[in-house]
Scaffold this motif. Sequence first.
Motif, PDB file in Angstrom:
ATOM      1  N   GLY A 192      78.133  72.364  63.715  1.00 45.58           N
ATOM      2  CA  GLY A 192      77.721  73.072  62.508  1.00 45.58           C
ATOM      3  C   GLY A 192      77.767  74.586  62.617  1.00 45.58           C
ATOM      4  O   GLY A 192      77.568  75.291  61.617  1.00 45.58           O
ATOM      5  N   ALA A 193      78.055  75.096  63.821  1.00 45.58           N
ATOM      6  CA  ALA A 193      78.002  76.556  64.028  1.00 45.58           C
ATOM      7  C   ALA A 193      79.295  77.225  63.584  1.00 45.58           C
ATOM      8  O   ALA A 193      80.369  76.618  63.579  1.00 45.58           O
ATOM      9  CB  ALA A 193      77.751  76.845  65.505  1.00 45.58           C
ATOM     10  N   ARG A 194      79.194  78.510  63.202  1.00 45.55           N
ATOM     11  CA  ARG A 194      80.393  79.315  62.997  1.00 45.55           C
ATOM     12  C   ARG A 194      80.961  79.704  64.364  1.00 45.55           C
ATOM     13  O   ARG A 194      80.182  79.942  65.295  1.00 45.55           O
ATOM     14  CB  ARG A 194      80.052  80.610  62.245  1.00 45.55           C
ATOM     15  CG  ARG A 194      79.526  80.391  60.833  1.00 45.55           C
ATOM     16  CD  ARG A 194      80.686  80.211  59.874  1.00 45.55           C
ATOM     17  NE  ARG A 194      80.199  79.835  58.555  1.00 45.55           N
ATOM     18  CZ  ARG A 194      79.998  80.707  57.555  1.00 45.55           C
ATOM     19  NH1 ARG A 194      80.239  81.989  57.740  1.00 45.55           N
ATOM     20  NH2 ARG A 194      79.570  80.292  56.395  1.00 45.55           N
ATOM     21  N   PRO A 195      82.297  79.828  64.480  1.00 46.37           N
ATOM     22  CA  PRO A 195      82.903  80.169  65.772  1.00 46.37           C
ATOM     23  C   PRO A 195      82.304  81.433  66.411  1.00 46.37           C
ATOM     24  O   PRO A 195      82.152  81.491  67.627  1.00 46.37           O
ATOM     25  CB  PRO A 195      84.378  80.385  65.421  1.00 46.37           C
ATOM     26  CG  PRO A 195      84.605  79.512  64.238  1.00 46.37           C
ATOM     27  CD  PRO A 195      83.321  79.546  63.459  1.00 46.37           C
ATOM     28  N   GLY A 196      81.963  82.428  65.579  1.00 48.22           N
ATOM     29  CA  GLY A 196      81.428  83.680  66.106  1.00 48.22           C
ATOM     30  C   GLY A 196      80.131  83.526  66.892  1.00 48.22           C
ATOM     31  O   GLY A 196      79.761  84.425  67.650  1.00 48.22           O
ATOM     32  N   ARG A 197      79.449  82.400  66.732  1.00 48.91           N
ATOM     33  CA  ARG A 197      78.213  82.171  67.475  1.00 48.91           C
ATOM     34  C   ARG A 197      78.468  81.567  68.850  1.00 48.91           C
ATOM     35  O   ARG A 197      77.541  81.384  69.624  1.00 48.91           O
ATOM     36  CB  ARG A 197      77.283  81.230  66.689  1.00 48.91           C
ATOM     37  CG  ARG A 197      76.996  81.674  65.283  1.00 48.91           C
ATOM     38  CD  ARG A 197      76.225  82.990  65.269  1.00 48.91           C
ATOM     39  NE  ARG A 197      74.913  82.845  65.901  1.00 48.91           N
ATOM     40  CZ  ARG A 197      73.791  82.550  65.247  1.00 48.91           C
ATOM     41  NH1 ARG A 197      73.827  82.385  63.952  1.00 48.91           N
ATOM     42  NH2 ARG A 197      72.651  82.442  65.882  1.00 48.91           N
ATOM     43  N   LEU A 198      79.732  81.219  69.116  1.00 50.41           N
ATOM     44  CA  LEU A 198      80.062  80.569  70.391  1.00 50.41           C
ATOM     45  C   LEU A 198      80.611  81.590  71.381  1.00 50.41           C
ATOM     46  O   LEU A 198      81.138  82.635  70.978  1.00 50.41           O
ATOM     47  CB  LEU A 198      81.138  79.500  70.152  1.00 50.41           C
ATOM     48  CG  LEU A 198      80.687  78.104  69.706  1.00 50.41           C
ATOM     49  CD1 LEU A 198      79.860  78.155  68.444  1.00 50.41           C
ATOM     50  CD2 LEU A 198      81.900  77.199  69.501  1.00 50.41           C
ATOM     51  N   SER A 199      80.507  81.264  72.665  1.00 53.14           N
ATOM     52  CA  SER A 199      81.147  82.111  73.681  1.00 53.14           C
ATOM     53  C   SER A 199      82.663  81.982  73.540  1.00 53.14           C
ATOM     54  O   SER A 199      83.161  81.035  72.918  1.00 53.14           O
ATOM     55  CB  SER A 199      80.736  81.663  75.084  1.00 53.14           C
ATOM     56  OG  SER A 199      81.382  80.446  75.422  1.00 53.14           O
ATOM     57  N   GLY A 200      83.392  82.914  74.154  1.00 51.60           N
ATOM     58  CA  GLY A 200      84.854  82.853  74.129  1.00 51.60           C
ATOM     59  C   GLY A 200      85.374  81.544  74.701  1.00 51.60           C
ATOM     60  O   GLY A 200      86.314  80.950  74.178  1.00 51.60           O
ATOM     61  N   GLY A 201      84.744  81.108  75.788  1.00 52.75           N
ATOM     62  CA  GLY A 201      85.185  79.856  76.414  1.00 52.75           C
ATOM     63  C   GLY A 201      84.973  78.663  75.496  1.00 52.75           C
ATOM     64  O   GLY A 201      85.823  77.773  75.392  1.00 52.75           O
ATOM     65  N   GLN A 202      83.823  78.674  74.800  1.00 47.68           N
ATOM     66  CA  GLN A 202      83.558  77.582  73.851  1.00 47.68           C
ATOM     67  C   GLN A 202      84.536  77.646  72.687  1.00 47.68           C
ATOM     68  O   GLN A 202      85.035  76.608  72.231  1.00 47.68           O
ATOM     69  CB  GLN A 202      82.118  77.668  73.345  1.00 47.68           C
ATOM     70  CG  GLN A 202      81.094  77.311  74.414  1.00 47.68           C
ATOM     71  CD  GLN A 202      79.666  77.562  73.946  1.00 47.68           C
ATOM     72  OE1 GLN A 202      79.408  78.454  73.141  1.00 47.68           O
ATOM     73  NE2 GLN A 202      78.738  76.763  74.464  1.00 47.68           N
ATOM     74  N   GLN A 203      84.821  78.858  72.207  1.00 41.47           N
ATOM     75  CA  GLN A 203      85.782  78.983  71.097  1.00 41.47           C
ATOM     76  C   GLN A 203      87.151  78.463  71.502  1.00 41.47           C
ATOM     77  O   GLN A 203      87.835  77.798  70.718  1.00 41.47           O
ATOM     78  CB  GLN A 203      85.889  80.444  70.649  1.00 41.47           C
ATOM     79  CG  GLN A 203      84.648  80.947  69.955  1.00 41.47           C
ATOM     80  CD  GLN A 203      84.826  82.343  69.389  1.00 41.47           C
ATOM     81  OE1 GLN A 203      85.729  82.593  68.597  1.00 41.47           O
ATOM     82  NE2 GLN A 203      83.981  83.261  69.809  1.00 41.47           N
ATOM     83  N   GLN A 204      87.544  78.763  72.741  1.00 44.04           N
ATOM     84  CA  GLN A 204      88.854  78.287  73.168  1.00 44.04           C
ATOM     85  C   GLN A 204      88.859  76.765  73.309  1.00 44.04           C
ATOM     86  O   GLN A 204      89.856  76.119  73.005  1.00 44.04           O
ATOM     87  CB  GLN A 204      89.273  78.988  74.474  1.00 44.04           C
ATOM     88  CG  GLN A 204      90.744  78.854  74.825  1.00 44.04           C
ATOM     89  CD  GLN A 204      91.687  79.360  73.750  1.00 44.04           C
ATOM     90  OE1 GLN A 204      91.691  78.842  72.617  1.00 44.04           O
ATOM     91  NE2 GLN A 204      92.486  80.356  74.080  1.00 44.04           N
TER      92      GLN A 204
END
Length: 246
Positions: free
Chosen positions: A137-149
């Motif tokens: 449910g989170a927006r990508p900007g709330r995740l770390s770079g590693g999580q976004q990747q």
Amino acid sequence: MPEQFSPVSLATRDVHLSLGGNPVLRGVSIEVPRGETLCVIGPSGSGKSTLLRTVNRLLEPDRGDVLLDGESVLTRDPNLLRRQIGMVFQQFNLFPHLSVERNLTLPLRRLRGLSREAAVEAARQQLDLVGLRHKAGARPGRLSGGQQQRVAIARALALAPQVMLFDEATSALDPELVKGVLGLMADLGEQGMTMVVVTHEMRFAREAADRVAFMDRGTVLESGPPEQFFEAPESPRLRQFLADVL
Ligand code: ADP
Ligand code: MG
């Protein structure tokens, strides 16, 4: 790897491409048998990204061919090809205004034509596999770079690609986040995905690649299995490059 995966072989044959009058690819031929990982290394500007973009038809070669399982992709519907060839970029390229889950369901609905319910189900399964179901449910900007990747990788995998392309997927990450993403990529290779991985991570290339190719000024100057490639490089250019980066 979920059963919908059916990796195929990938090849380019003598691909030439000029951009803005510069010959960027000057006869590139690569062969990646089904289930194998090819790592591509080489100096900045040597044409690595252009090669990947040519493979999935973000760019059209002036000459030469790109083959999946022996069949040219140059006449295929680009939308079909986007499904068959997954690509992961240095800068993640997630939709910032959409939740993680919607980042996955959108292409599933548009490119695979899944119903909303089926897309949500498939998205959640894929997020489970990269350990990020709890971030749906989170927006990508709330995740770390590693999580976004990892989300970007999950988004590509959700489309059940036959080949995966990675363009410096860990270059934008803080050092402590690199390992998790490389681990995910190595797992995928071990599970039998066909992959082309452009990387500066020499240890990954050594350990996870079946073959390594060195690109220089628009050509593959040398390629081979990692032991030979790293222990006994033949060309002076590659020897110099390895001396500079290792
Ligand atoms: P790499 O990924 O190995 O760093 P690229 O494939 O991004 O290399 O770029 C290869 C070469 O192509 C570079 O010299 C770059 O300047 C040139 N190039 C890339 N895109 C364009 C463009 N749109 N117009 C002109 N030259 C380009
Ligand atoms: Mg590049």
